[in-house]
Design a protein around this motif. Structure first.
Motif, PDB file in Angstrom:
ATOM      1  N   GLU A  91       0.854  -1.191   0.000  1.00 31.22           N
ATOM      2  CA  GLU A  91       0.000   0.000   0.000  1.00 31.22           C
ATOM      3  C   GLU A  91       0.886   1.236   0.000  1.00 31.22           C
ATOM      4  O   GLU A  91       1.758   1.377   0.848  1.00 31.22           O
ATOM      5  CB  GLU A  91      -0.888  -0.051   1.262  1.00 31.22           C
ATOM      6  N   ASP A  92       0.677   2.122  -0.973  1.00 32.63           N
ATOM      7  CA  ASP A  92       1.542   3.298  -1.049  1.00 32.63           C
ATOM      8  C   ASP A  92       1.038   4.471  -0.211  1.00 32.63           C
ATOM      9  O   ASP A  92       1.782   5.391   0.088  1.00 32.63           O
ATOM     10  CB  ASP A  92       1.743   3.741  -2.504  1.00 32.63           C
ATOM     11  N   ASP A 100      -2.840  -3.400  -2.895  1.00 32.06           N
ATOM     12  CA  ASP A 100      -3.457  -2.212  -3.481  1.00 32.06           C
ATOM     13  C   ASP A 100      -3.183  -2.256  -4.985  1.00 32.06           C
ATOM     14  O   ASP A 100      -2.173  -2.820  -5.413  1.00 32.06           O
ATOM     15  CB  ASP A 100      -2.788  -0.979  -2.844  1.00 32.06           C
ATOM     16  N   GLY A 105      -3.352   0.659  -7.166  1.00 32.78           N
ATOM     17  CA  GLY A 105      -2.682   1.875  -7.621  1.00 32.78           C
ATOM     18  C   GLY A 105      -1.364   2.052  -6.890  1.00 32.78           C
ATOM     19  O   GLY A 105      -1.316   2.617  -5.808  1.00 32.78           O
TER      20      GLY A 105
HETATM   21 CA    CA Z   1      -2.565   3.362  -3.946  1.00 32.16          CA
END
Ligand code: CA
Length: 222
Positions: free
Chosen positions: A7-8, A49, A51
């Motif tokens: 997860e960014d 995630d 994205g």
């Molecule tokens: Ca993301």
């Protein structure tokens, strides 16, 4: 159980990590797809995630599925039907759309891991091809009952080819699967590992060169 959180978004990652840890499980967060590909082996469940800053999560998923049968849950803001279907077809065990209630997320993680355990895991722990026997869980390969002294990379290479016996595995697929990224890995080092593996197998012709494409182990070797 150890959960890998890919997860960014920092605040989302912090909330997920805290939720997983609150149930007594381990949680480790990485922010990039390449890190997930490099580190996935140490975890029981992967929360992914879509994205991500360096590569698309679906691409990460496809690459993970070439080498791993661990439960993978997609957790994303993409709620269009196409993404959901693509995600599930690419091998995700579940698909959750953000914002997700943490209680629901934890329940889904439990459900997915229970399913995997009940079915004894979906991986085939033993592969037998002619005289070659591979125990994927113990990471041991034997020929006619004699254990081969393989390096970890040679073992991964052999298992990858054996799991795909009967089909050609391209050089790029091998580089991706073993090093996470065909661009990071050097093609030359694959040749070195392949030479080492072949000499330890001492079964001439067992790993077939498919010129300009890749390598293949016959599904029914002599
Ligand atoms: Ca993301």
């Amino acid at each position: 159980m150890d959960v890998l959180i890919v997860e960014d978004d920092d605040s989302m990652a912090a909330a997920l990590t805290a939720a997983v840890k609150s149930t007594g499980h381990g949680a480790t967060r990485v922010a990039r797809g390449t890190d997930a590909l490099l580190r996935h082996r140490d975890f029981d469940v992967i929360l992914l995630d879509l994205g991500l800053p360096d590569m698309d999560g679906l691409e990460v998923l496809r690459k993970l599925r070439q080498v791993s049968d661990s439960p993978i849950l997609i957790l994303t803001a993409r709620d269009d039907e196409r993404s959901v279907v693509l995600g599930l077809r690419s091998g995700a065990d579940d698909y959750l759309i953000k914002p997700v209630k943490l209680v629901e997320l934890l329940a889904r993680i439990e459900a997915v891991t229970r399913r995997t355990k009940v079915s004894g895991g979906r991986r085939t722990p033993h592969i037998r091809l002619g005289e070659l026997a591979i125990d994927l869980d113990r990471r041991v390969a034997e020929i006619a009952g004699t254990e081969l002294a393989l390096t970890p990379t040679e073992f991964d290479l052999l298992s990858l080819l054996a799991r795909n016996a009967g089909s050609v595995v391209t050089r790029e697929q091998i580089l991706d699967a073993l090093w996470g990224d065909a661009f990071l890995a050097s093609s030359r080092s694959l040749d070195v590992h392949l030479t080492g593996l072949r000499s330890k197998l001492s079964l001439p012709g067992f790993i077939v060169n498919v010129r300009g494409v890749g390598y293949r182990i016959e599904a029914d070797p002599q």
